[in-house]
Design a protein around this motif. Structure first.
Motif, PDB file in Angstrom:
ATOM      1  N   GLN A   1      14.220 135.814 148.935  1.00  0.00           N
ATOM      2  CA  GLN A   1      13.063 135.377 149.718  1.00  0.00           C
ATOM      3  C   GLN A   1      13.475 135.064 151.156  1.00  0.00           C
ATOM      4  O   GLN A   1      12.781 135.447 152.100  1.00  0.00           O
ATOM      5  CB  GLN A   1      12.417 134.147 149.079  1.00  0.00           C
ATOM      6  CG  GLN A   1      11.694 134.448 147.791  1.00  0.00           C
ATOM      7  CD  GLN A   1      11.220 133.200 147.069  1.00  0.00           C
ATOM      8  OE1 GLN A   1      11.777 132.123 147.241  1.00  0.00           O
ATOM      9  NE2 GLN A   1      10.206 133.351 146.232  1.00  0.00           N
ATOM     10  N   ASN A   2      14.598 134.390 151.314  1.00  0.00           N
ATOM     11  CA  ASN A   2      15.083 134.062 152.663  1.00  0.00           C
ATOM     12  C   ASN A   2      15.423 135.323 153.445  1.00  0.00           C
ATOM     13  O   ASN A   2      15.149 135.414 154.644  1.00  0.00           O
ATOM     14  CB  ASN A   2      16.287 133.128 152.589  1.00  0.00           C
ATOM     15  CG  ASN A   2      15.911 131.740 152.134  1.00  0.00           C
ATOM     16  OD1 ASN A   2      14.761 131.327 152.232  1.00  0.00           O
ATOM     17  ND2 ASN A   2      16.876 131.005 151.606  1.00  0.00           N
TER      18      ASN A   2
ATOM     19  N   ASP B   1      24.316 127.710 134.030  1.00  0.00           N
ATOM     20  CA  ASP B   1      24.863 128.319 135.239  1.00  0.00           C
ATOM     21  C   ASP B   1      24.161 129.640 135.550  1.00  0.00           C
ATOM     22  O   ASP B   1      23.852 129.932 136.703  1.00  0.00           O
ATOM     23  CB  ASP B   1      26.366 128.551 135.104  1.00  0.00           C
ATOM     24  CG  ASP B   1      27.162 127.259 135.158  1.00  0.00           C
ATOM     25  OD1 ASP B   1      26.609 126.231 135.617  1.00  0.00           O
ATOM     26  OD2 ASP B   1      28.334 127.274 134.736  1.00  0.00           O
ATOM     27  N   ARG B   2      23.900 130.462 134.518  1.00  0.00           N
ATOM     28  CA  ARG B   2      23.208 131.735 134.733  1.00  0.00           C
ATOM     29  C   ARG B   2      21.790 131.502 135.252  1.00  0.00           C
ATOM     30  O   ARG B   2      21.326 132.218 136.124  1.00  0.00           O
ATOM     31  CB  ARG B   2      23.180 132.556 133.447  1.00  0.00           C
ATOM     32  CG  ARG B   2      24.489 133.269 133.155  1.00  0.00           C
ATOM     33  CD  ARG B   2      24.317 134.331 132.081  1.00  0.00           C
ATOM     34  NE  ARG B   2      23.855 133.809 130.817  1.00  0.00           N
ATOM     35  CZ  ARG B   2      24.647 133.365 129.840  1.00  0.00           C
ATOM     36  NH1 ARG B   2      25.956 133.389 129.982  1.00  0.00           N
ATOM     37  NH2 ARG B   2      24.140 132.916 128.708  1.00  0.00           N
TER      38      ARG B   2
ATOM     39  N   TYR C   1      20.298 132.682 138.766  1.00  0.00           N
ATOM     40  CA  TYR C   1      19.051 133.456 138.820  1.00  0.00           C
ATOM     41  C   TYR C   1      18.126 132.907 139.906  1.00  0.00           C
ATOM     42  O   TYR C   1      17.626 133.652 140.757  1.00  0.00           O
ATOM     43  CB  TYR C   1      18.364 133.402 137.449  1.00  0.00           C
ATOM     44  CG  TYR C   1      16.964 133.965 137.426  1.00  0.00           C
ATOM     45  CD1 TYR C   1      16.741 135.332 137.370  1.00  0.00           C
ATOM     46  CD2 TYR C   1      15.860 133.110 137.443  1.00  0.00           C
ATOM     47  CE1 TYR C   1      15.460 135.846 137.336  1.00  0.00           C
ATOM     48  CE2 TYR C   1      14.570 133.619 137.414  1.00  0.00           C
ATOM     49  CZ  TYR C   1      14.376 134.981 137.360  1.00  0.00           C
ATOM     50  OH  TYR C   1      13.104 135.486 137.341  1.00  0.00           O
ATOM     51  N   TRP C   2      17.900 131.597 139.893  1.00  0.00           N
ATOM     52  CA  TRP C   2      17.000 131.004 140.880  1.00  0.00           C
ATOM     53  C   TRP C   2      17.598 131.056 142.283  1.00  0.00           C
ATOM     54  O   TRP C   2      16.871 131.236 143.267  1.00  0.00           O
ATOM     55  CB  TRP C   2      16.635 129.571 140.490  1.00  0.00           C
ATOM     56  CG  TRP C   2      15.744 129.541 139.281  1.00  0.00           C
ATOM     57  CD1 TRP C   2      16.049 129.085 138.035  1.00  0.00           C
ATOM     58  CD2 TRP C   2      14.404 130.037 139.195  1.00  0.00           C
ATOM     59  NE1 TRP C   2      14.987 129.267 137.187  1.00  0.00           N
ATOM     60  CE2 TRP C   2      13.958 129.850 137.870  1.00  0.00           C
ATOM     61  CE3 TRP C   2      13.534 130.629 140.103  1.00  0.00           C
ATOM     62  CZ2 TRP C   2      12.694 130.224 137.443  1.00  0.00           C
ATOM     63  CZ3 TRP C   2      12.270 131.012 139.676  1.00  0.00           C
ATOM     64  CH2 TRP C   2      11.861 130.807 138.360  1.00  0.00           C
TER      65      TRP C   2
END
Length: 62
Positions: free
Chosen positions: A24-25, A11-12, A16-17
């Motif tokens: 970025q968005n 989950d972490r 993170y991703w």
């Protein structure tokens, strides 16, 4: 899920991703807004200049 990862670790990593993608968005959106504001500013500046000189913009010949 990779072998050896607990659900919490997985989950972490997913968070993170997701955070990276969100950043970025947000950066892309900020660039779009900046370009849009610059274009609008240039159009207002041209319009103001035309009002000062009394010159009307000409249609572009195609």
């Amino acid at each position: 899920m990779r072998i050896g990862y607990t659900h919490a670790e997985y989950d972490r990593e997913g968070d993170y991703w997701q955070d990276i993608e969100d950043a970025q968005n947000a950066q892309i959106e900020a660039q779009k807004n900046s370009l849009k504001a610059a274009t609008e500013s240039e159009q207002v500046e041209k319009s103001n200049q035309n009002q000062i000189t009394g010159i009307l913009p000409q249609e572009d010949a195609k």
